[in-house]
Design an enzyme around this catalytic site. Structure first.
Site, PDB file in Angstrom:
ATOM      1  CG  ASP A 108      -0.752  -0.271   8.426  1.00 14.68           C
ATOM      2  OD1 ASP A 108      -1.595   0.548   8.849  1.00 14.68           O
ATOM      3  OD2 ASP A 108       0.399   0.049   8.079  1.00 14.68           O
ATOM      4  CE  LYS A 123       0.882   1.498   4.388  1.00 17.35           C
ATOM      5  NZ  LYS A 123       1.741   2.602   4.671  1.00 17.35           N
TER       6      LYS A 123
HETATM    7  P1  ATP Z   1       4.287  -0.060   7.680  1.00 18.17           P
HETATM    8  O1  ATP Z   1       4.076   0.679   6.408  1.00 18.17           O
HETATM    9  O2  ATP Z   1       3.092  -0.910   8.089  1.00 18.17           O
HETATM   10  O3  ATP Z   1       4.868   0.743   8.798  1.00 18.17           O
HETATM   11  P2  ATP Z   1       6.762  -1.068   6.724  1.00 18.17           P
HETATM   12  O4  ATP Z   1       6.623  -1.231   5.244  1.00 18.17           O
HETATM   13  O5  ATP Z   1       7.408   0.182   7.182  1.00 18.17           O
HETATM   14  O6  ATP Z   1       5.342  -1.219   7.381  1.00 18.17           O
HETATM   15  P3  ATP Z   1       7.555  -3.804   6.974  1.00 18.17           P
HETATM   16  O7  ATP Z   1       8.161  -4.069   5.633  1.00 18.17           O
HETATM   17  O8  ATP Z   1       6.232  -4.383   7.250  1.00 18.17           O
HETATM   18  O9  ATP Z   1       7.550  -2.243   7.305  1.00 18.17           O
HETATM   19  O10 ATP Z   1       8.640  -4.285   8.036  1.00 18.17           O
HETATM   20  C1  ATP Z   1       8.733  -3.794   9.335  1.00 18.17           C
HETATM   21  C2  ATP Z   1       9.489  -4.836  10.175  1.00 18.17           C
HETATM   22  O11 ATP Z   1       8.638  -5.981  10.327  1.00 18.17           O
HETATM   23  C3  ATP Z   1      10.755  -5.325   9.497  1.00 18.17           C
HETATM   24  O12 ATP Z   1      11.857  -4.737  10.096  1.00 18.17           O
HETATM   25  C4  ATP Z   1      10.753  -6.828   9.680  1.00 18.17           C
HETATM   26  O13 ATP Z   1      11.761  -7.253  10.547  1.00 18.17           O
HETATM   27  C5  ATP Z   1       9.408  -7.174  10.322  1.00 18.17           C
HETATM   28  N1  ATP Z   1       8.660  -8.201   9.559  1.00 18.17           N
HETATM   29  C6  ATP Z   1       8.041  -9.259  10.079  1.00 18.17           C
HETATM   30  N2  ATP Z   1       7.447  -9.994   9.124  1.00 18.17           N
HETATM   31  C7  ATP Z   1       7.688  -9.397   7.954  1.00 18.17           C
HETATM   32  C8  ATP Z   1       7.323  -9.694   6.615  1.00 18.17           C
HETATM   33  N3  ATP Z   1       6.607 -10.764   6.298  1.00 18.17           N
HETATM   34  N4  ATP Z   1       7.724  -8.834   5.649  1.00 18.17           N
HETATM   35  C9  ATP Z   1       8.437  -7.720   5.986  1.00 18.17           C
HETATM   36  N5  ATP Z   1       8.834  -7.412   7.226  1.00 18.17           N
HETATM   37  C10 ATP Z   1       8.457  -8.231   8.227  1.00 18.17           C
END
Ligand code: ATP
Length: 337
Positions: free
Chosen positions: A175, A11
């Site tokens: 989310d 997203k």
């Molecule tokens: P948001 O936009 O919801 O804040 P994000 O894109 O910033 O999310 P993610 O890619 O979801 O962040 O990753 C955040 C943390 O979650 C990572 O540092 C990772 O260690 C952990 N994590 C756990 N499971 C997953 C997964 N399936 N994919 C990505 N990260 C994951």
């Protein structure tokens, strides 16, 4: 059915406002969410009780998905055969091992949540091909969790409706309910109070992630909402943006884009502002950081301009990962199901 492959889509936030910090430490938000066609691929496979802990040989994993034994190597396989029947086996490919294949992975936690609740005795093999940049503001982990909740619900015929899946999803992350819903939505509360919106006017989406790490915790703990001066907090007009979406007006929607979290990230990481400026120079109708960053997206009404910007950013040094994609309208919305 004993196997399925799911595209877990990322997203972006077209608007992100923070209203206040709550006594429980979370923040009350108002966000306009939009699914994009950049995805992780998740294959779920039901295996005999105990077999999720067994060694897998080449043919065993080929299946109908894009998964072969030769792509498994990126991360150690983690198996939890807890002794009480259900077992989960997870392997992750892609994104340079930034995501672990263990019980901290949100895909794992989603499977475990439903398998425990419904006392599922079979084993589950999960293969996650990670393409969404990690810790990037694109909800990569949340969308994986949403896909696994949906997938486990289908594979084991649990009969849970969307709302029931969302109620479980929020226990994994704020989310996750939105990722179950998908499409264009207004998210309020900590992100879990959702209002579906009509699909946003179509645009090409350029994503560029600078080679920096920004933790969500750092961003929220450095946000000074009361500081209208120094940090220059300007709250985006989310209601006006929602109206622009209802009107199908891409230009007005883009004009109203705003993310208060940029007031924290851009002074510390000017590269975020530089990418945004470059996208605008290349003809974007709007450009902004997604979520808590550091990924920046630009919206384009013209594919030629979007490709030009893609080429510019790919050859420059501001971004380490660049993707060109589109808004995605989930099938259930496109077909009115
Ligand atoms: P948001 O936009 O919801 O804040 P994000 O894109 O910033 O999310 P993610 O890619 O979801 O962040 O990753 C955040 C943390 O979650 C990572 O540092 C990772 O260690 C952990 N994590 C756990 N499971 C997953 C997964 N399936 N994919 C990505 N990260 C994951």
């Amino acid at each position: 059915m004993d196997q399925l492959t799911w595209r877990a889509r990322a997203k972006i936030n077209l608007g992100l406002d923070v209203l206040r910090k709550r006594p429980d430490g979370y923040h009350d938000l108002r966000m306009v969410m939009q699914t994009i066609d950049l995805y992780d691929e998740i294959t779920l496979r039901v295996v005999e009780p105990g077999a999720a802990g067994a060694d897998v040989t080449g043919d065993d994993m080929t299946g109908s998905g894009p998964v072969g034994i030769d792509v498994i190597g990126d991360s150690p396989v983690h198996v939890d055969a807890s002794g009480d029947g259900a077992a989960i086996r997870l392997r992750v490919q892609g994104q340079d091992g930034l995501v672990t294949a263990d019980s901290h992975n949100l895909a794992w936690r989603a499977a475990e949540l439903l398998m425990k609740e419904f006392d599922i005795r079979e084993g589950l093999d999960i293969t996650l091909i990670k393409k969404i940049p990690v810790a990037a503001g694109l909800a990569g982990g949340s969308t994986d969790a949403a896909a696994v909740l949906n997938g486990v619900n289908q594979l084991f015929e649990l009969g849970l409706g969307e709302r029931e899946l969302m109620e479980r999803g929020v226990r994994i992350g704020a989310d996750v309910p939105y990722c179950i819903m998908g499409g264009t939505a207004l998210a309020e509360g900590i992100g879990e109070r959702l209002t579906r919106l009509s699909p946003a006017p179509q645009a090409h989406v350029l994503l560029a992630k600078p080679p920096i790490q920004v933790s969500t915790k750092f961003v929220y703990s450095n946000l000074r909402l009361s500081d209208g001066g120094a940090q220059g907090i300007r709250h985006p007009d989310i209601d006006a943006q929602v109206q622009a979406i209802r009107d199908g007006d891409l230009y007005r929607m883009a004009e109203l884009m705003g993310n208060v979290l940029e007031t924290v990230t851009i002074p510390v990481f000017p590269v975020i502002g530089e990418i945004r400026a470059q996208m605008m120079r290349c003809g974007a109708v709007g450009a902004m950081m997604s979520g808590s960053g550091p990924t920046v997206f630009g919206l384009f009404d013209d594919l030629g301009k979007a490709k030009g910007a893609y080429a510019e950013l790919s050859k420059g040094e501001l971004a380490s990962e660049v993707y060109l994609t589109d808004f995605y309208v989930p099938e259930k919305i496109a077909t009115g199901m």
